[in-house]
Design an enzyme around this catalytic site. Structure first.
Site, PDB file in Angstrom:
ATOM      1  N   SER A 228      10.617  -3.181  -9.705  1.00 43.19           N
ATOM      2  CA  SER A 228      10.642  -2.717 -11.094  1.00 43.19           C
ATOM      3  C   SER A 228      10.759  -1.187 -11.160  1.00 43.19           C
ATOM      4  O   SER A 228      11.397  -0.648 -12.075  1.00 43.19           O
ATOM      5  CB  SER A 228       9.419  -3.214 -11.868  1.00 43.19           C
ATOM      6  OG  SER A 228       8.247  -2.622 -11.381  1.00 43.19           O
ATOM      7  N   ASN A 229      10.183  -0.487 -10.188  1.00 45.90           N
ATOM      8  CA  ASN A 229      10.372   0.970 -10.146  1.00 45.90           C
ATOM      9  C   ASN A 229      11.807   1.325  -9.773  1.00 45.90           C
ATOM     10  O   ASN A 229      12.373   2.278 -10.298  1.00 45.90           O
ATOM     11  CB  ASN A 229       9.385   1.621  -9.172  1.00 45.90           C
ATOM     12  CG  ASN A 229       8.015   1.832  -9.789  1.00 45.90           C
ATOM     13  OD1 ASN A 229       7.871   2.624 -10.718  1.00 45.90           O
ATOM     14  ND2 ASN A 229       7.023   1.090  -9.322  1.00 45.90           N
TER      15      ASN A 229
ATOM     16  N   MET B   4       6.442  -1.230   1.399  1.00 47.52           N
ATOM     17  CA  MET B   4       5.111  -1.419   1.944  1.00 47.52           C
ATOM     18  C   MET B   4       5.071  -1.315   3.470  1.00 47.52           C
ATOM     19  O   MET B   4       4.597  -2.206   4.163  1.00 47.52           O
ATOM     20  CB  MET B   4       4.551  -2.781   1.492  1.00 47.52           C
ATOM     21  CG  MET B   4       4.558  -2.959  -0.004  1.00 47.52           C
ATOM     22  SD  MET B   4       3.844  -1.563  -0.895  1.00 47.52           S
ATOM     23  CE  MET B   4       2.308  -2.273  -1.397  1.00 47.52           C
TER      24      MET B   4
ATOM     25  N   LEU C 183       6.190   4.890   7.526  1.00 46.83           N
ATOM     26  CA  LEU C 183       7.318   5.415   8.308  1.00 46.83           C
ATOM     27  C   LEU C 183       6.774   6.339   9.403  1.00 46.83           C
ATOM     28  O   LEU C 183       5.752   6.999   9.214  1.00 46.83           O
ATOM     29  CB  LEU C 183       8.263   6.184   7.383  1.00 46.83           C
ATOM     30  CG  LEU C 183       8.971   5.315   6.336  1.00 46.83           C
ATOM     31  CD1 LEU C 183       9.611   6.182   5.255  1.00 46.83           C
ATOM     32  CD2 LEU C 183      10.017   4.405   6.980  1.00 46.83           C
TER      33      LEU C 183
ATOM     34  N   ASN D  55       7.178   9.007  -2.831  1.00 44.62           N
ATOM     35  CA  ASN D  55       6.636   7.660  -2.981  1.00 44.62           C
ATOM     36  C   ASN D  55       5.843   7.594  -4.280  1.00 44.62           C
ATOM     37  O   ASN D  55       5.377   8.609  -4.788  1.00 44.62           O
ATOM     38  CB  ASN D  55       5.693   7.378  -1.793  1.00 44.62           C
ATOM     39  CG  ASN D  55       5.067   6.002  -1.877  1.00 44.62           C
ATOM     40  OD1 ASN D  55       5.734   5.014  -2.193  1.00 44.62           O
ATOM     41  ND2 ASN D  55       3.767   5.913  -1.614  1.00 44.62           N
TER      42      ASN D  55
ATOM     43  N   HIS E  13       2.482   5.625  -5.992  1.00 37.78           N
ATOM     44  CA  HIS E  13       1.290   4.851  -5.630  1.00 37.78           C
ATOM     45  C   HIS E  13       0.478   4.587  -6.902  1.00 37.78           C
ATOM     46  O   HIS E  13       0.324   5.491  -7.731  1.00 37.78           O
ATOM     47  CB  HIS E  13       0.452   5.628  -4.607  1.00 37.78           C
ATOM     48  CG  HIS E  13      -0.734   4.857  -4.145  1.00 37.78           C
ATOM     49  ND1 HIS E  13      -0.639   3.792  -3.283  1.00 37.78           N
ATOM     50  CD2 HIS E  13      -2.051   4.961  -4.472  1.00 37.78           C
ATOM     51  CE1 HIS E  13      -1.844   3.286  -3.074  1.00 37.78           C
ATOM     52  NE2 HIS E  13      -2.716   3.975  -3.785  1.00 37.78           N
TER      53      HIS E  13
ATOM     54  N   ASP F 154      -0.331   7.593   1.971  1.00 35.93           N
ATOM     55  CA  ASP F 154      -0.574   8.053   0.593  1.00 35.93           C
ATOM     56  C   ASP F 154      -1.231   9.436   0.530  1.00 35.93           C
ATOM     57  O   ASP F 154      -2.153   9.649  -0.283  1.00 35.93           O
ATOM     58  CB  ASP F 154      -1.455   7.021  -0.149  1.00 35.93           C
ATOM     59  CG  ASP F 154      -0.804   5.640  -0.205  1.00 35.93           C
ATOM     60  OD1 ASP F 154       0.430   5.566  -0.293  1.00 35.93           O
ATOM     61  OD2 ASP F 154      -1.535   4.634  -0.136  1.00 35.93           O
TER      62      ASP F 154
ATOM     63  N   GLU G 279       4.121   3.853 -14.426  1.00 40.65           N
ATOM     64  CA  GLU G 279       4.909   4.198 -13.224  1.00 40.65           C
ATOM     65  C   GLU G 279       6.395   4.316 -13.576  1.00 40.65           C
ATOM     66  O   GLU G 279       7.093   5.204 -13.087  1.00 40.65           O
ATOM     67  CB  GLU G 279       4.729   3.133 -12.136  1.00 40.65           C
ATOM     68  CG  GLU G 279       3.354   3.113 -11.510  1.00 40.65           C
ATOM     69  CD  GLU G 279       3.246   2.076 -10.385  1.00 40.65           C
ATOM     70  OE1 GLU G 279       4.173   1.966  -9.579  1.00 40.65           O
ATOM     71  OE2 GLU G 279       2.218   1.377 -10.327  1.00 40.65           O
TER      72      GLU G 279
HETATM   73  C1  GAR Z   1       3.978  -0.422  -7.576  1.00 38.11           C
HETATM   74  O1  GAR Z   1       2.800  -0.575  -8.321  1.00 38.11           O
HETATM   75  C2  GAR Z   1       3.833   0.726  -6.594  1.00 38.11           C
HETATM   76  O2  GAR Z   1       3.092   1.794  -7.097  1.00 38.11           O
HETATM   77  C3  GAR Z   1       3.096   0.044  -5.467  1.00 38.11           C
HETATM   78  O3  GAR Z   1       3.684  -1.225  -5.355  1.00 38.11           O
HETATM   79  C4  GAR Z   1       4.176  -1.626  -6.641  1.00 38.11           C
HETATM   80  C5  GAR Z   1       5.637  -1.978  -6.475  1.00 38.11           C
HETATM   81  O4  GAR Z   1       6.158  -2.525  -7.664  1.00 38.11           O
HETATM   82  N1  GAR Z   1       3.210   0.794  -4.248  1.00 38.11           N
HETATM   83  C6  GAR Z   1       2.219   0.928  -3.382  1.00 38.11           C
HETATM   84  O5  GAR Z   1       1.143   0.367  -3.496  1.00 38.11           O
HETATM   85  C7  GAR Z   1       2.530   1.808  -2.187  1.00 38.11           C
HETATM   86  N2  GAR Z   1       1.338   2.254  -1.558  1.00 38.11           N
HETATM   87  P1  GAR Z   1       7.738  -2.651  -7.845  1.00 38.11           P
HETATM   88  O6  GAR Z   1       8.288  -3.323  -6.594  1.00 38.11           O
HETATM   89  O7  GAR Z   1       7.879  -3.529  -9.067  1.00 38.11           O
HETATM   90  O8  GAR Z   1       8.296  -1.273  -8.049  1.00 38.11           O
END
Ligand code: GAR
Length: 187
Positions: free
Chosen positions: A16-17, A90, A93, A107, A109, A145, A174
């Protein structure tokens, strides 16, 4: 019109991001263009957006981290990628990989870093009886993070919030914060 920076988004899941960045990047004034999408999960829903918006995309398994990073680096080079956005990617790197893109990897978070690094953020936030939740866009360094913070958005936690409702409300933020952070970097 700005000269857009060739960029790649790395995903592992829903994307979604990724979608919010793709939509923002359609604006001629947005500083980056998404030339490539890489997923380390072949079933990532986000890959559907790559197809829908006709953006070249690759799946590389990250079971073998070295191989994964070698595959990525070669594809990034081939596409002259200069900037990377991790969006629900997830996997950590390696130092070597990051050194190829110093201050060029960011990134998002779902917490107000430096609080609540890692997984299960919302559950831990509620358990800790925090007043605020939120999200952070930051540079990626060798530690989880932990890189320099670019932008944060804070929201008030409601009495009746659950991990699920909080996740949803933070995710909505986000989607605004990530494009805003990208604009702010290249201002
Ligand atoms: C988001 O909430 C992002 O902040 C988190 O995973 C989700 C991905 O959603 N990322 C982390 O936790 C990284 N440490 P998305 O696939 O719908 O963008």
């Amino acid at each position: 019109m700005v000269k857009k920076i060739n960029s790649c988004v790395l995903i592992s899941g829903k994307g979604s991001n990724l979608l919010s960045i793709i939509k923002s990047a359609r604006d001629y004034n947005f500083p980056i263009t998404i030339k490539l999408i890489i997923s380390n999960n072949k079933d990532a829903y986000g890959l559907k957006y790559a197809k829908k918006y006709n953006i070249p995309h690759k799946f590389y398994s990250s079971k073998n981290q070295n191989q994964f990073e070698r595959n990525c680096l070669s594809e990034l080079k081939k596409n002259s990628i200069k900037f990377l956005c991790l969006a629900g990617f997830m996997k950590l790197l390696s130092k070597d990989f990051i050194n190829n893109f110093k201050y060029k990897i960011i990134n998002i978070h779902p917490s107000l870093l430096p609080k609540f690094k890692g997984l299960n953020t919302h559950k831990r936030v509620l358990k800790n009886k925090e007043k605020y939740a939120g999200c952070t866009v930051h540079y990626v360094n060798y530690k989880l993070d932990s890189g320099n913070i670019i932008l944060q958005k804070k929201i008030f936690i409601k009495n009746n919030d659950t991990a699920k409702s909080l996740k949803k409300r933070v995710l909505t933020q986000e989607h605004k914060l990530y494009p805003e952070a990208i604009r702010s970097i290249f201002k």
